[in-house]
Motif scaffolding. Structure first.
Motif, mmCIF file in Angstrom:
data_model
loop_
_atom_site.group_PDB
_atom_site.id
_atom_site.type_symbol
_atom_site.label_atom_id
_atom_site.label_comp_id
_atom_site.label_asym_id
_atom_site.label_seq_id
_atom_site.Cartn_x
_atom_site.Cartn_y
_atom_site.Cartn_z
ATOM 1 N N UNK A 188 0.835 -1.195 0.008
ATOM 2 C CA UNK A 188 0.055 0.078 0.127
ATOM 3 C C UNK A 188 0.815 1.317 0.098
ATOM 4 N N UNK A 189 0.522 2.186 -0.843
ATOM 5 C CA UNK A 189 1.322 3.547 -0.989
ATOM 6 C C UNK A 189 2.607 3.590 -1.325
ATOM 7 N N UNK A 190 3.127 2.367 -2.269
ATOM 8 C CA UNK A 190 4.262 2.163 -2.769
ATOM 9 C C UNK A 190 4.534 3.171 -3.810
ATOM 10 N N UNK A 191 5.481 4.088 -3.698
ATOM 11 C CA UNK A 191 5.475 5.249 -4.691
ATOM 12 C C UNK A 191 7.076 5.491 -4.944
ATOM 13 N N UNK A 192 6.865 5.675 -6.354
ATOM 14 C CA UNK A 192 8.337 6.043 -6.976
ATOM 15 C C UNK A 192 8.546 7.436 -6.967
ATOM 16 N N UNK A 193 9.293 7.978 -6.008
ATOM 17 C CA UNK A 193 9.671 9.475 -5.674
ATOM 18 C C UNK A 193 10.868 9.885 -6.287
ATOM 19 N N UNK A 194 11.709 9.037 -6.718
ATOM 20 C CA UNK A 194 12.704 10.089 -7.785
ATOM 21 C C UNK A 194 13.595 8.805 -8.243
ATOM 22 N N UNK A 195 14.262 9.065 -9.270
ATOM 23 C CA UNK A 195 15.243 8.096 -9.905
ATOM 24 C C UNK A 195 16.336 9.018 -10.586
ATOM 25 N N UNK A 196 17.434 8.014 -10.851
ATOM 26 C CA UNK A 196 18.545 8.470 -11.621
ATOM 27 C C UNK A 196 18.837 7.383 -12.818
ATOM 28 N N UNK A 197 19.373 7.628 -13.805
ATOM 29 C CA UNK A 197 19.765 6.725 -14.956
ATOM 30 C C UNK A 197 20.930 7.393 -15.466
ATOM 31 N N UNK A 198 21.829 6.426 -15.862
ATOM 32 C CA UNK A 198 23.156 6.440 -16.095
ATOM 33 C C UNK A 198 23.602 6.095 -17.489
ATOM 34 N N UNK A 199 24.725 6.795 -18.092
ATOM 35 C CA UNK A 199 25.154 6.296 -19.271
ATOM 36 C C UNK A 199 25.287 4.670 -19.483
ATOM 37 N N UNK A 200 25.838 4.019 -18.695
ATOM 38 C CA UNK A 200 26.051 2.562 -18.710
ATOM 39 C C UNK A 200 24.726 2.086 -18.941
ATOM 40 N N UNK A 201 24.912 1.226 -19.743
ATOM 41 C CA UNK A 201 23.630 0.316 -20.213
ATOM 42 C C UNK A 201 22.960 -0.104 -19.015
ATOM 43 N N UNK A 202 21.454 -0.010 -18.892
ATOM 44 C CA UNK A 202 20.597 -0.548 -17.852
ATOM 45 C C UNK A 202 21.003 -0.246 -16.542
ATOM 46 N N UNK A 203 21.537 0.896 -16.186
ATOM 47 C CA UNK A 203 21.967 1.264 -14.920
ATOM 48 C C UNK A 203 20.953 2.516 -14.331
ATOM 49 N N UNK A 204 20.166 2.158 -13.077
ATOM 50 C CA UNK A 204 19.561 2.995 -12.708
ATOM 51 C C UNK A 204 19.240 2.935 -11.126
ATOM 52 N N UNK A 205 18.883 4.033 -10.263
ATOM 53 C CA UNK A 205 18.540 4.028 -9.172
ATOM 54 C C UNK A 205 17.216 4.528 -8.972
ATOM 55 N N UNK A 206 16.363 3.628 -8.304
ATOM 56 C CA UNK A 206 15.041 3.847 -8.093
ATOM 57 C C UNK A 206 14.758 4.155 -6.642
ATOM 58 N N UNK A 207 14.113 5.233 -6.194
ATOM 59 C CA UNK A 207 13.930 5.581 -4.803
ATOM 60 C C UNK A 207 12.480 5.561 -4.454
ATOM 61 N N UNK A 208 12.106 4.818 -3.522
ATOM 62 C CA UNK A 208 10.700 4.567 -3.143
ATOM 63 C C UNK A 208 10.254 5.239 -1.778
ATOM 64 N N UNK A 209 8.972 5.541 -1.604
ATOM 65 C CA UNK A 209 8.461 5.500 -0.335
ATOM 66 C C UNK A 209 7.496 4.573 -0.049
ATOM 67 N N UNK A 210 7.227 3.982 1.049
ATOM 68 C CA UNK A 210 6.382 2.883 1.292
ATOM 69 C C UNK A 210 5.496 3.245 2.250
ATOM 70 N N UNK A 211 4.136 3.201 2.127
ATOM 71 C CA UNK A 211 3.260 3.209 3.453
ATOM 72 C C UNK A 211 2.972 4.631 3.573
ATOM 73 N N UNK A 212 2.103 4.942 4.459
ATOM 74 C CA UNK A 212 1.722 6.379 5.078
ATOM 75 C C UNK A 212 2.945 6.936 5.702
ATOM 76 N N UNK A 213 3.639 6.097 6.253
ATOM 77 C CA UNK A 213 4.700 6.436 6.986
ATOM 78 C C UNK A 213 5.894 6.895 6.416
ATOM 79 N N UNK A 214 5.991 6.556 5.090
ATOM 80 C CA UNK A 214 6.955 7.062 3.776
ATOM 81 C C UNK A 214 8.210 6.483 4.209
ATOM 82 N N UNK A 215 8.249 5.340 4.620
ATOM 83 C CA UNK A 215 9.663 4.828 4.710
ATOM 84 C C UNK A 215 10.466 4.639 3.468
ATOM 85 N N UNK A 216 11.329 5.196 3.436
ATOM 86 C CA UNK A 216 12.433 5.154 2.048
ATOM 87 C C UNK A 216 13.170 3.915 1.719
#
Length: 392
Positions: A188-216
């Motif tokens: 519940x409330x799993x949210x993609x809040x930000x992300x980074x992509x890189x020049x290297x093929x298939x490389x990403x950082x996906x930042x989430x917040x989870x629940x109403x408590x917004x645990x990162x």
């Protein structure tokens, strides 16, 4: 004679083949697969429009438009909304659509058209079955039924499995976010809040917040494979206690470490290190820190939409002393807490005017009553304020 016969046979085959080709080339069509009859499309949600084409060149483009049909009655003057949703799409067979709030609630049909170029000549079109557009059933103030923050522009993506802002994300980022969600699990409330992509093929950082408590939580992807998940620390201070909450990397929930202060002015570092006098609560059923009272710790347990489980620990005895099914917000004065609690009252259209609407959406319903609990004596007081809420 034989040559003449062979010529006639070849000619017949050629004519038949030409007729077959012409017939099939003329048998061009567009078939809309989704939305389907009776589908309910919620404003602000992300829907996948799907179609298939027959005998249409790959180079042809696709446009998608929308029209409302009665009931309710159509607007007699002016234009209710822009009928064009997409234009010049590639003919891939599907495209995600963030449903705008400019559409009034009602019955709709999509028209999908294939064409060679603009200006459009000789279009090939197909229309969808009739579907419904309606407003979101907002639960818990600013969140929809999936826990997405509406005012911040988030909507739930069935494809990704989380709350996203589709207009911020490229197809590659969406694919990476879906991979990350599949790895850490939906909740519940799993949210993609930000992300980074890189020049290297298939490389990403996906930042989430989870629940109403917004645990990162952050998922690191390299070469289109999840490499690791960071456990974020959230620290909570009170005059007598200090809590370090560590989100889990391989599942939902968090481990919680309670430290006891020796004086009111003691400052503690936000470091998860268990020492002799500490009280550690290992995650069991997706627990998250909720609040302190003077002598008690409140946890939220579960990943589903409200109502969820409220768990209370006595920090003096270090024991679980109280549980209930609750809905926030929880207000606290001393060791007294106030919140909405699930009742056993039978739900009817009389005490729940929206019951028919909830049922039509495939939801349940529950009557909740505002109560105050004195945690020192574990006594409840019903404040006589009842509300009906949808449940999943």
């Amino acid at each position: 004679m034989k040559k003449a016969l062979i010529f006639i046979i070849v000619l017949a085959i050629t004519i038949y083949g030409l007729i077959y080709v012409l017939k099939n080339n003329n048998d061009q069509s567009v078939k809309v697969l989704s939305p389907k009859t009776g589908d309910v499309v919620v404003i602000g949600s992300i829907q996948k429009i799907e179609w298939e084409t027959k005998n249409i060149p790959e180079s042809y483009k696709i446009s998608v438009s929308i029209r409302r049909i009665p009931p309710p009655p159509l607007q007699e003057e002016g234009q209710e909304f822009d009928p064009i949703i997409f234009i010049n799409l590639p003919n891939t067979g599907s495209h995600e659509w963030t449903v705008s709030n400019m559409y009034p609630e009602g019955n709709y049909i999509l028209d999908i058209t294939s064409y060679a170029s603009i200006p459009i000549t000789n279009p090939i079109s197909g229309e969808s079955e009739q579907f419904i557009i309606k407003k979101a059933n907002v639960i818990g103030g600013d969140r929809d039924s999936e826990g997405c923050l509406i005012s911040a522009g988030y909507a739930f993506s069935k494809d990704v499995g989380a709350c996203i802002r589709a207009f911020d994300m490229t197809p590659d980022i969406m694919k990476a976010a879906k991979m990350a969600v599949n790895y850490i699990g939906r909740s519940y409330a799993l949210t993609v809040v930000s992300f980074n992509s890189y020049e290297e093929f298939g490389s990403y950082d996906i930042m989430f917040e989870r629940g109403e408590e917004r645990v990162k939580q952050t998922v690191y992807i390299k070469n289109n494979k999840v490499q690791s998940v960071s456990a974020s620390l959230e620290c909570h201070d009170s005059p007598k206690y200090f809590v370090i909450e560590k989100s889990l990397t391989d599942s939902v929930g968090s481990d919680i470490l309670i430290k006891y202060k020796t004086n009111l002015n003691q400052i503690m570092p936000c470091v998860y290190k268990v020492e002799n006098e500490d009280f550690e609560l290992k995650n069991v059923s997706a627990e998250y820190f909720l609040a302190f009272t003077d002598n008690f710790l409140l946890l939220d347990s579960g990943t589903a939409p409200p109502p969820r489980e409220l768990i209370v620990y006595d920090l003096n005895s270090r024991k679980k002393v109280f549980t209930d099914l609750y809905r926030g917000p929880v207000t606290q004065i001393g060791d007294n807490i106030t919140y909405l609690s699930v009742t056993s009252e039978k739900v009817t259209t009389k005490n729940c005017p929206s019951l028919s609407e909830y049922t039509a959406d495939g939801l349940g319903a529950v009557i909740m009553s505002k109560i105050t609990v004195n945690l020192s004596t574990l006594t409840k007081k019903d404040l006589g304020q009842k509300e009906c809420f949808s449940t999943q």
